[in-house]
Motif scaffolding. Structure first.
Motif, PDB file in Angstrom:
ATOM      1  N   ALA A   1       2.861  18.178  15.516  1.00 36.98           N
ATOM      2  CA  ALA A   1       1.426  17.878  15.431  1.00 36.98           C
ATOM      3  C   ALA A   1       1.081  16.595  16.200  1.00 36.98           C
ATOM      4  CB  ALA A   1       0.951  17.832  13.982  1.00 36.98           C
ATOM      5  N   PHE A   2      -0.051  15.976  15.880  1.00 40.92           N
ATOM      6  CA  PHE A   2      -0.427  14.763  16.632  1.00 40.92           C
ATOM      7  C   PHE A   2      -1.010  13.689  15.709  1.00 40.92           C
ATOM      8  CE2 PHE A   2      -3.315  18.366  17.746  1.00 40.92           C
ATOM      9  CZ  PHE A   2      -4.349  18.066  16.883  1.00 40.92           C
ATOM     10  N   TYR A   3      -0.319  13.544  14.566  1.00 43.23           N
ATOM     11  CA  TYR A   3      -0.741  12.534  13.594  1.00 43.23           C
ATOM     12  C   TYR A   3       0.411  11.605  13.253  1.00 43.23           C
ATOM     13  CZ  TYR A   3      -4.139  16.282  12.757  1.00 43.23           C
ATOM     14  OH  TYR A   3      -5.081  17.270  12.909  1.00 43.23           O
ATOM     15  N   VAL A   4       0.062  10.346  12.952  1.00 45.34           N
ATOM     16  CA  VAL A   4       1.028   9.465  12.291  1.00 45.34           C
ATOM     17  C   VAL A   4       0.452   9.121  10.919  1.00 45.34           C
ATOM     18  CG1 VAL A   4       2.170   8.455  14.290  1.00 45.34           C
ATOM     19  CG2 VAL A   4       0.038   7.446  13.466  1.00 45.34           C
ATOM     20  N   PHE A   5       1.359   8.859   9.986  1.00 44.37           N
ATOM     21  CA  PHE A   5       0.934   8.663   8.595  1.00 44.37           C
ATOM     22  C   PHE A   5       1.672   7.452   8.029  1.00 44.37           C
ATOM     23  CE2 PHE A   5       0.288  10.572   4.188  1.00 44.37           C
ATOM     24  CZ  PHE A   5      -1.095  10.545   4.253  1.00 44.37           C
ATOM     25  N   PRO A   6       1.317   6.239   8.539  1.00 44.78           N
ATOM     26  CA  PRO A   6       2.028   5.045   8.093  1.00 44.78           C
ATOM     27  C   PRO A   6       1.688   4.615   6.678  1.00 44.78           C
ATOM     28  CG  PRO A   6       0.300   4.489   9.662  1.00 44.78           C
ATOM     29  CD  PRO A   6       0.334   5.975   9.605  1.00 44.78           C
ATOM     30  N   ASN A   7       2.688   3.975   6.063  1.00 49.94           N
ATOM     31  CA  ASN A   7       2.541   3.446   4.705  1.00 49.94           C
ATOM     32  C   ASN A   7       2.104   1.979   4.791  1.00 49.94           C
ATOM     33  OD1 ASN A   7       3.012   2.333   2.159  1.00 49.94           O
ATOM     34  ND2 ASN A   7       4.738   3.711   1.745  1.00 49.94           N
ATOM     35  N   PHE A   8       0.908   1.694   4.247  1.00 48.48           N
ATOM     36  CA  PHE A   8       0.359   0.328   4.287  1.00 48.48           C
ATOM     37  C   PHE A   8       0.319  -0.288   2.891  1.00 48.48           C
ATOM     38  CE2 PHE A   8      -1.751   2.080   8.145  1.00 48.48           C
ATOM     39  CZ  PHE A   8      -1.431   1.086   9.057  1.00 48.48           C
ATOM     40  N   SER A   9       1.014   0.314   1.937  1.00 46.70           N
ATOM     41  CA  SER A   9       0.784  -0.097   0.543  1.00 46.70           C
ATOM     42  C   SER A   9       1.177  -1.549   0.283  1.00 46.70           C
ATOM     43  CB  SER A   9       1.516   0.833  -0.417  1.00 46.70           C
ATOM     44  OG  SER A   9       2.897   0.831  -0.151  1.00 46.70           O
ATOM     45  N   SER A  10       2.052  -2.120   1.143  1.00 45.90           N
ATOM     46  CA  SER A  10       2.422  -3.519   0.891  1.00 45.90           C
ATOM     47  C   SER A  10       1.242  -4.463   1.160  1.00 45.90           C
ATOM     48  CB  SER A  10       3.638  -3.916   1.734  1.00 45.90           C
ATOM     49  OG  SER A  10       3.261  -4.055   3.069  1.00 45.90           O
ATOM     50  N   TYR A  11       0.191  -3.937   1.815  1.00 47.55           N
ATOM     51  CA  TYR A  11      -0.998  -4.767   2.047  1.00 47.55           C
ATOM     52  C   TYR A  11      -2.010  -4.656   0.906  1.00 47.55           C
ATOM     53  CZ  TYR A  11       0.663  -5.946   6.644  1.00 47.55           C
ATOM     54  OH  TYR A  11       1.414  -6.457   7.659  1.00 47.55           O
ATOM     55  N   TYR A  12      -1.809  -3.663   0.024  1.00 45.14           N
ATOM     56  CA  TYR A  12      -2.761  -3.505  -1.085  1.00 45.14           C
ATOM     57  C   TYR A  12      -2.632  -4.721  -2.012  1.00 45.14           C
ATOM     58  CZ  TYR A  12      -3.082   1.388   0.464  1.00 45.14           C
ATOM     59  OH  TYR A  12      -3.251   2.535   1.205  1.00 45.14           O
ATOM     60  N   GLY A  13      -3.796  -5.206  -2.461  1.00 44.56           N
ATOM     61  CA  GLY A  13      -3.801  -6.425  -3.271  1.00 44.56           C
ATOM     62  C   GLY A  13      -4.204  -7.631  -2.434  1.00 44.56           C
ATOM     63  N   LYS A  14      -4.117  -7.513  -1.088  1.00 41.55           N
ATOM     64  CA  LYS A  14      -4.572  -8.630  -0.244  1.00 41.55           C
ATOM     65  C   LYS A  14      -6.094  -8.564  -0.098  1.00 41.55           C
ATOM     66  CE  LYS A  14      -0.299  -9.179   2.272  1.00 41.55           C
ATOM     67  NZ  LYS A  14       0.221 -10.236   3.118  1.00 41.55           N
ATOM     68  N   SER A  15      -6.661  -9.636   0.458  1.00 36.23           N
ATOM     69  CA  SER A  15      -8.124  -9.727   0.537  1.00 36.23           C
ATOM     70  C   SER A  15      -8.595 -10.140   1.916  1.00 36.23           C
ATOM     71  CB  SER A  15      -8.651 -10.787  -0.431  1.00 36.23           C
ATOM     72  OG  SER A  15      -8.255 -10.496  -1.727  1.00 36.23           O
ATOM     73  N   PHE A  16      -9.852  -9.793   2.190  1.00 42.81           N
ATOM     74  CA  PHE A  16     -10.530 -10.297   3.385  1.00 42.81           C
ATOM     75  C   PHE A  16     -11.859 -10.876   2.938  1.00 42.81           C
ATOM     76  CE2 PHE A  16     -13.392  -9.717   7.070  1.00 42.81           C
ATOM     77  CZ  PHE A  16     -12.695 -10.497   7.994  1.00 42.81           C
ATOM     78  N   LYS A  17     -12.082 -12.158   3.215  1.00 41.44           N
ATOM     79  CA  LYS A  17     -13.295 -12.873   2.798  1.00 41.44           C
ATOM     80  C   LYS A  17     -13.598 -12.635   1.313  1.00 41.44           C
ATOM     81  CE  LYS A  17     -15.546 -13.014   7.324  1.00 41.44           C
ATOM     82  NZ  LYS A  17     -16.487 -12.375   8.205  1.00 41.44           N
TER      83      LYS A  17
END
Ligand code: PMP
Ligand code: GLU
Length: 402
Positions: free
Chosen positions: A326-342
């Motif tokens: 296929a033509f998708y990537v499905f990266p795991n970003f869960s280590s960023y959950y809990g972080k904040s922006f502004k």
């Protein structure tokens, strides 16, 4: 709601609009309004439909193929599908065992409408394509989600599958290469599915829409090849949307036992009547003409995949399975959950995908839409320049989180 507003059917309130189409529409609208959006959301090849296919569609109009066709599709196209199955796989189908539908999506809809009774359970390995659970629900069935794990490269683990089987299980859907993970199901996983299906008399629905798009030289394992008996218990779903860059033409096709295709034809006769006549002639040209087009796309996609996957894996805290199709990537970003922006916390895939769109102008699809909240889906069916710029923006956006 005003007193006179007509209430909607319960079945509609159970489901949400397709999230892939919704993000794509939002990205397109922002772009049209002048925003510098890079769109990695919807899954469609960035190739134009081959010229000879377009020519066949135009000729069909000039030749007067502008009326209703047979409900299951024009005989020539069903013959062409039969021949593709025979030539590409050695499978024997008759034209009566083929239905052409308004896109693969509607073929799936017809399948579920044809076989599901209220309360029937359908096993759906997750991450799954967004439309499977709502389609099962619209047919009155119960989607039963079977997790597949990143550590298994998103292959189906038979021990996990066994835990979700009940007396109400009627069917299982498999999708290899997968949308959204790009993973392929192993022969051993398919073998386990075939054994359970035969023992318990399940239907296996195999969504092969990405079958021409693999990045390995190995043959793609298929449920029909693991056990000859499975032909009686399998419906294949395929189409030309991905393999011939024909997403807008809306032509899919299914193959299965006579009585199931007959039931699907009954439903089609009472809903869409038939797929668009000129589009069927275009699909006929696709299936009977040169078959090297998917390979051309794969050769273009391969360096893009390699770039995207290796750069994603190089980001601190991100992991990404290398997709073999296929033509998708499905990266795991869960280590960023809990972080904040502004001061705004990002706790899930919806918040992170919104953040990518708002701050990085990168459109992607939150993993929760595919039943896997730790992940985000990006389509790499776009130019290398866009991928590189998108990757820079993703890295900067992640670095800005604290
Ligand atoms: N199955 C999968 C896994 C898909 O990603 C799609 C999306 N295009 C479809 C089926 C349906 O494709 P179409 O209706 O465009 O033929
Ligand atoms: N299948 C594509 C995707 O997942 C097209 C959108 C859709 O049909 O949902 O992005």
């Amino acid at each position: 709601m005003s007193k006179n507003q007509i209430a909607l059917a319960d079945r509609v309130t159970q489901i949400k609009p397709s999230p892939t189409l919704a993000v794509n529409a939002k990205a397109k609208a922002l772009k049209a309004a002048g925003a510098d959006i890079l769109n990695f959301s919807v899954g469609e090849p960035d190739f134009d439909t081959p010229e000879h296919v377009c020519a066949a569609g135009k000729k069909a109009i000039d030749d007067g193929h502008t009326r209703y066709t047979a409900v299951p599709g024009i005989p020539e196209l069903r013959d062409a599908v039969v021949n593709r199955f025979k030539e590409d796989h050695g499978w024997q189908y008759t034209p009566e065992q083929i239905q052409v539908s308004c896109g693969g999506k509607h073929g799936l809809y017809n399948i579920f409408q044809a076989i599901i009774n209220p309360g029937d359970e359908v096993l759906i390995p997750a991450p799954y394509w967004v439309s499977y659970p709502p389609m099962v629900q619209l047919a009155g069935g119960t989607p039963v989600i079977v997790p597949m794990e990143e550590k298994d490269d998103f292959d189906l683990n038979p021990d996990i599958l066994a835990k979700y089987v009940t007396g109400k299980t009627r069917a299982i859907i498999v999708n290899s290469p997968s949308n959204p993970t790009g993973s392929l199901l192993s022969g051993s996983a398919l073998d386990a599915i075939a054994r359970l299906a035969i023992k318990n008399n399940w239907l296996v629905i195999t969504d092969d829409i990405y079958e021409t798009m693999t990045y390995t030289d190995d043959a793609l394992p298929h449920i029909l090849d693991v056990d000859g008996r499975m032909k009686e218990q399998t419906v294949i779903l395929n189409g030309v949307s991905k393999s011939f860059a024909m997403t807008g033409w809306r032509i899919g096709y299914s193959a299965g036992p006579d009585h199931i295709i007959k039931a699907m034809n009954k439903i089609q006769s009472q809903s869409t009547s038939n797929p668009s006549a000129p589009a069927q002639y275009a699909a006929l040209a696709a299936l009977t003409g040169p078959q090297d087009f998917p390979q051309t796309m794969i050769e273009a996609f391969l360096p893009r995949r390699d770039f995207f996957v290796s750069d994603l894996n190089a980001i601190d805290g991100v992991s990404c399975v290398n997709p073999n199709g296929a033509f998708y990537v499905f990266p795991n970003f869960s280590s960023y959950y809990g972080k904040s922006f502004k001061g705004n916390a990002i706790n899930d895939s919806v918040a992170l995908a919104d953040y990518f769109l708002d701050e990085a102008k990168v459109a992607s699809v939150p993993g929760i839409a595919f039943g896997a909240d730790d992940f985000i889906r990006f389509s790499f069916a776009t130019s290398m320049d866009v991928l590189q710029e998108g990757m820079n923006r993703i890295k900067d956006a992640l670095a800005a989180l604290s």
